[in-house]
Motif scaffolding. Structure first.
Motif, mmCIF file in Angstrom:
data_model
loop_
_atom_site.group_PDB
_atom_site.id
_atom_site.type_symbol
_atom_site.label_atom_id
_atom_site.label_comp_id
_atom_site.label_asym_id
_atom_site.label_seq_id
_atom_site.Cartn_x
_atom_site.Cartn_y
_atom_site.Cartn_z
ATOM 1 N N PHE B 52 0.883 -1.173 0.000
ATOM 2 C CA PHE B 52 0.000 0.000 0.000
ATOM 3 C C PHE B 52 0.914 1.213 0.000
ATOM 4 O O PHE B 52 1.561 1.532 0.990
ATOM 5 C CB PHE B 52 -0.926 -0.002 1.220
ATOM 6 C CG PHE B 52 -1.998 1.038 1.091
ATOM 7 C CD1 PHE B 52 -3.180 0.749 0.423
ATOM 8 C CD2 PHE B 52 -1.803 2.319 1.589
ATOM 9 C CE1 PHE B 52 -4.157 1.726 0.266
ATOM 10 C CE2 PHE B 52 -2.770 3.297 1.433
ATOM 11 C CZ PHE B 52 -3.950 2.998 0.773
ATOM 12 N N ARG B 54 2.853 4.782 -0.017
ATOM 13 C CA ARG B 54 2.798 6.114 0.609
ATOM 14 C C ARG B 54 2.539 7.144 -0.487
ATOM 15 O O ARG B 54 1.637 7.956 -0.374
ATOM 16 C CB ARG B 54 4.142 6.343 1.289
ATOM 17 C CG ARG B 54 4.306 7.647 1.966
ATOM 18 C CD ARG B 54 5.649 7.670 2.727
ATOM 19 N NE ARG B 54 6.086 9.019 2.895
ATOM 20 C CZ ARG B 54 6.561 9.508 4.045
ATOM 21 N NH1 ARG B 54 6.667 8.746 5.108
ATOM 22 N NH2 ARG B 54 6.954 10.757 4.120
ATOM 23 N N THR B 55 3.295 7.080 -1.566
ATOM 24 C CA THR B 55 3.008 7.916 -2.739
ATOM 25 C C THR B 55 2.962 7.015 -3.968
ATOM 26 O O THR B 55 3.769 6.104 -4.116
ATOM 27 C CB THR B 55 4.057 9.028 -2.922
ATOM 28 O OG1 THR B 55 4.114 9.800 -1.725
ATOM 29 C CG2 THR B 55 3.684 9.956 -4.078
ATOM 30 N N TYR B 57 3.225 6.988 -7.746
ATOM 31 C CA TYR B 57 3.732 7.700 -8.927
ATOM 32 C C TYR B 57 3.383 6.929 -10.195
ATOM 33 O O TYR B 57 3.317 5.701 -10.187
ATOM 34 C CB TYR B 57 5.265 7.827 -8.851
ATOM 35 C CG TYR B 57 5.769 8.624 -7.683
ATOM 36 C CD1 TYR B 57 5.797 10.011 -7.731
ATOM 37 C CD2 TYR B 57 6.230 7.998 -6.526
ATOM 38 C CE1 TYR B 57 6.276 10.758 -6.644
ATOM 39 C CE2 TYR B 57 6.704 8.734 -5.442
ATOM 40 C CZ TYR B 57 6.725 10.106 -5.517
ATOM 41 O OH TYR B 57 7.187 10.840 -4.451
ATOM 42 N N ILE B 85 7.289 12.790 -13.982
ATOM 43 C CA ILE B 85 6.397 11.796 -13.373
ATOM 44 C C ILE B 85 5.026 12.416 -13.091
ATOM 45 O O ILE B 85 4.888 13.638 -13.012
ATOM 46 C CB ILE B 85 7.041 11.230 -12.080
ATOM 47 C CG1 ILE B 85 6.440 9.877 -11.732
ATOM 48 C CG2 ILE B 85 6.946 12.213 -10.937
ATOM 49 C CD1 ILE B 85 6.784 8.769 -12.682
ATOM 50 N N GLY B 86 4.008 11.559 -12.972
ATOM 51 C CA GLY B 86 2.685 11.982 -12.540
ATOM 52 C C GLY B 86 2.269 11.184 -11.310
ATOM 53 O O GLY B 86 3.089 10.487 -10.698
ATOM 54 N N TYR B 87 0.990 11.272 -10.983
ATOM 55 C CA TYR B 87 0.477 10.645 -9.762
ATOM 56 C C TYR B 87 -0.820 9.899 -10.025
ATOM 57 O O TYR B 87 -1.600 10.288 -10.898
ATOM 58 C CB TYR B 87 0.223 11.708 -8.684
ATOM 59 C CG TYR B 87 1.468 12.455 -8.313
ATOM 60 C CD1 TYR B 87 2.338 11.950 -7.365
ATOM 61 C CD2 TYR B 87 1.800 13.643 -8.950
ATOM 62 C CE1 TYR B 87 3.512 12.618 -7.046
ATOM 63 C CE2 TYR B 87 2.970 14.323 -8.637
ATOM 64 C CZ TYR B 87 3.820 13.799 -7.684
ATOM 65 O OH TYR B 87 4.977 14.464 -7.374
ATOM 66 N N ALA B 89 -3.967 7.719 -7.390
ATOM 67 C CA ALA B 89 -4.474 7.798 -6.015
ATOM 68 C C ALA B 89 -4.777 6.414 -5.449
ATOM 69 O O ALA B 89 -5.309 5.544 -6.145
ATOM 70 C CB ALA B 89 -5.725 8.663 -5.970
ATOM 71 N N THR B 90 -4.453 6.243 -4.163
ATOM 72 C CA THR B 90 -4.536 4.925 -3.540
ATOM 73 C C THR B 90 -5.970 4.431 -3.371
ATOM 74 O O THR B 90 -6.184 3.222 -3.273
ATOM 75 C CB THR B 90 -3.845 4.923 -2.165
ATOM 76 O OG1 THR B 90 -4.438 5.933 -1.355
ATOM 77 C CG2 THR B 90 -2.364 5.193 -2.306
ATOM 78 N N ASN B 91 -6.953 5.354 -3.338
ATOM 79 C CA ASN B 91 -8.343 4.881 -3.217
ATOM 80 C C ASN B 91 -8.706 3.912 -4.334
ATOM 81 O O ASN B 91 -9.586 3.068 -4.172
ATOM 82 C CB ASN B 91 -9.331 6.047 -3.241
ATOM 83 C CG ASN B 91 -9.338 6.767 -4.588
ATOM 84 O OD1 ASN B 91 -8.444 7.567 -4.850
ATOM 85 N ND2 ASN B 91 -10.302 6.471 -5.453
ATOM 86 N N LEU B 216 12.601 15.211 -5.172
ATOM 87 C CA LEU B 216 11.737 14.602 -4.155
ATOM 88 C C LEU B 216 12.414 13.393 -3.518
ATOM 89 O O LEU B 216 13.303 12.781 -4.099
ATOM 90 C CB LEU B 216 10.390 14.219 -4.770
ATOM 91 C CG LEU B 216 10.377 13.217 -5.925
ATOM 92 C CD1 LEU B 216 10.371 11.768 -5.445
ATOM 93 C CD2 LEU B 216 9.157 13.481 -6.810
ATOM 94 N N THR B 217 11.966 13.081 -2.313
ATOM 95 C CA THR B 217 12.465 11.936 -1.566
ATOM 96 C C THR B 217 11.533 10.753 -1.778
ATOM 97 O O THR B 217 10.319 10.881 -1.610
ATOM 98 C CB THR B 217 12.547 12.267 -0.062
ATOM 99 O OG1 THR B 217 13.360 13.436 0.108
ATOM 100 C CG2 THR B 217 13.151 11.111 0.727
ATOM 101 N N TYR B 219 10.319 6.901 -0.601
ATOM 102 C CA TYR B 219 10.223 6.171 0.663
ATOM 103 C C TYR B 219 9.893 4.702 0.388
ATOM 104 O O TYR B 219 9.277 4.390 -0.646
ATOM 105 C CB TYR B 219 9.139 6.787 1.552
ATOM 106 C CG TYR B 219 9.492 8.164 2.039
ATOM 107 C CD1 TYR B 219 10.168 8.352 3.248
ATOM 108 C CD2 TYR B 219 9.189 9.294 1.278
ATOM 109 C CE1 TYR B 219 10.515 9.622 3.691
ATOM 110 C CE2 TYR B 219 9.538 10.567 1.712
ATOM 111 C CZ TYR B 219 10.203 10.720 2.914
ATOM 112 O OH TYR B 219 10.552 11.977 3.338
#
Lengths: 260, 260
Positions: B52, B54-55, B57, B85-87, B89-91, B216-217, B219
């Motif tokens: 799951f 955290r971010t 991408y 990069i884009g994003y 969503a976890t939902n 960006l970092t 994780y």
């Protein structure tokens, strides 16, 4: 009621803030918790962001003057006709008083955006206009720091808005808020830059929550940044940005420009 | 080594998968863990997404034929010149075998996109070309389900790509992969639709990780979906989409079209 998260002996803990008294809790601000016996003073704790969101939502142009200004709206890119939400990234979050660090290759066009932030309190899908605000736990403040050159030239907002440290949020969550009474004031180095009615949005919080949850499920701790009004001067090394929302608090962050 | 997450008596647990044997662990796949004594059979467990994030991408157009086809690239919207990069969503995440549920107001233009997914294993900033892959824990498979009408008309991809259930990911994470040997095969109702060299990207995994971590970092648990090749027919109620990447596995999900 005000909720903070703070650094405590290597961990991040949750607490209720009463005046300047910090009352740590065990458990989860969104469900069950127990208040501990000890009390701390706000001046003695280092704040973390008041919530670490599962999903970090953000509205785009959501105030009239901001949408019309700064070349953000144009015939190619009109102000929105519907409450279409966007996203930001959690890597970029920093707390109250932590520095906004501008990378050496950023242009001069680095701006603040003072925003009210909605913190979701419960799992929610298919909200309607009558029950939408029942999914809200409280409100905090965000600064949607943006590098305008990257925002225009990159295909996404990944670095324009999500560079590490570009998303100050805090200082705390206020649960008791009358939205129509709120006023947002942004100060740069102590000097007022803009003052606007926080709730005077193109699409309101209810509009967004109803439309979003037609397609997606919200979860406790999700945040929705609601957009900003007006424009910002370019931020310089050593600047200090304060975003105050009456009845919530003041989010303050210094700006550090990294040497090239 | 293969890692799964599975539903176990109301909780989601992590396990190592050896053949069809599930060996639950205590702890964290990215740091310290202990293997439990008990063994389960893969056929007896219900999988969850293998991580799951955290971010979350995602690369956009990252294969030549996909960028050129389906009207996705145009004079107004050229193929990318940089690894921006884009994003997502976890939902929207669902596991292997869970249904992709298409809302009643979606148009017919709902497509699959078969993608390799990079799972980040450690905190990382400022990676260089030599050490970038050292930040990778392993690889899984994603289906970047997209409603093309919303993708073109909405100001963001919020509902086109992030409607609940639009992001199948799994079935597991494979840590031992030779990227240049991988082949992606997409099947619709058992019939092969496309076959392509997984690593034949416009910008490779190293390109993305180096460019992303300049700003960006990353994780542990972050995921980077690497884009897809080709085009997809429109998905119909009852369809079954399978995305196989050789050496990793097969991600399979049925399609359910909700009645209006």
């Amino acid at each position: 009621m005000r909720w903070i998260r703070f650094h405590d002996d290597g961990a991040v803990r949750t607490a209720i803030l009463e005046g300047s008294t910090v009352r740590p809790v065990r458990g989860d601000m969104f469900s069950d918790y127990e208040i501990e016996d000890r009390c701390l003073d706000l001046a003695d704790v280092r704040l973390d962001v008041p919530v670490f969101p599962r999903t970090f939502y953000a509205a785009g142009f959501n105030y009239q003057a901001h949408a019309a200004s700064a070349g953000l709206a144009s015939p190619d890119r009109p102000a929105p006709k519907e409450a279409n939400i966007g996203y930001r990234a959690t890597n970029a979050l920093i707390a109250h008083e932590e520095p906004i660090i501008v990378p050496p290759d950023a242009t001069d066009k680095v701006n603040y955006e003072g925003e009210i932030v909605v913190v979701i309190g419960r799992k929610a899908k298919n909200l309607d206009r009558d029950n939408a605000l029942s999914a809200v736990f409280g409100y905090t403040i965000g600064n949607d720091v943006s590098e305008r050159t990257w925002q225009k030239t990159d295909s996404t907002f990944w670095r324009a808005k999500n560079t590490d440290t570009f998303k100050p949020m805090g200082p705390w969550i206020e649960t008791d808020v009358v939205l129509d009474d709120l006023e947002t004031v942004v100060r740069l180095n102590g000097e007022e830059q803009i003052r606007f009615a926080t709730n005077d949005m193109i699409f309101g919080i209810v509009d967004y929550l109803v439309r979003m949850t037609r397609y997606l499920t919200l979860y406790p701790g999700d945040v929705v940044w609601m957009g900003t009004e007006g424009t910002s001067p370019n931020l310089l090394d050593g600047d200090v940005v304060e975003i105050e929302i009456s009845g919530i608090g003041t989010l303050r962050n210094p700006v550090v420009r990294q040497a090239g």
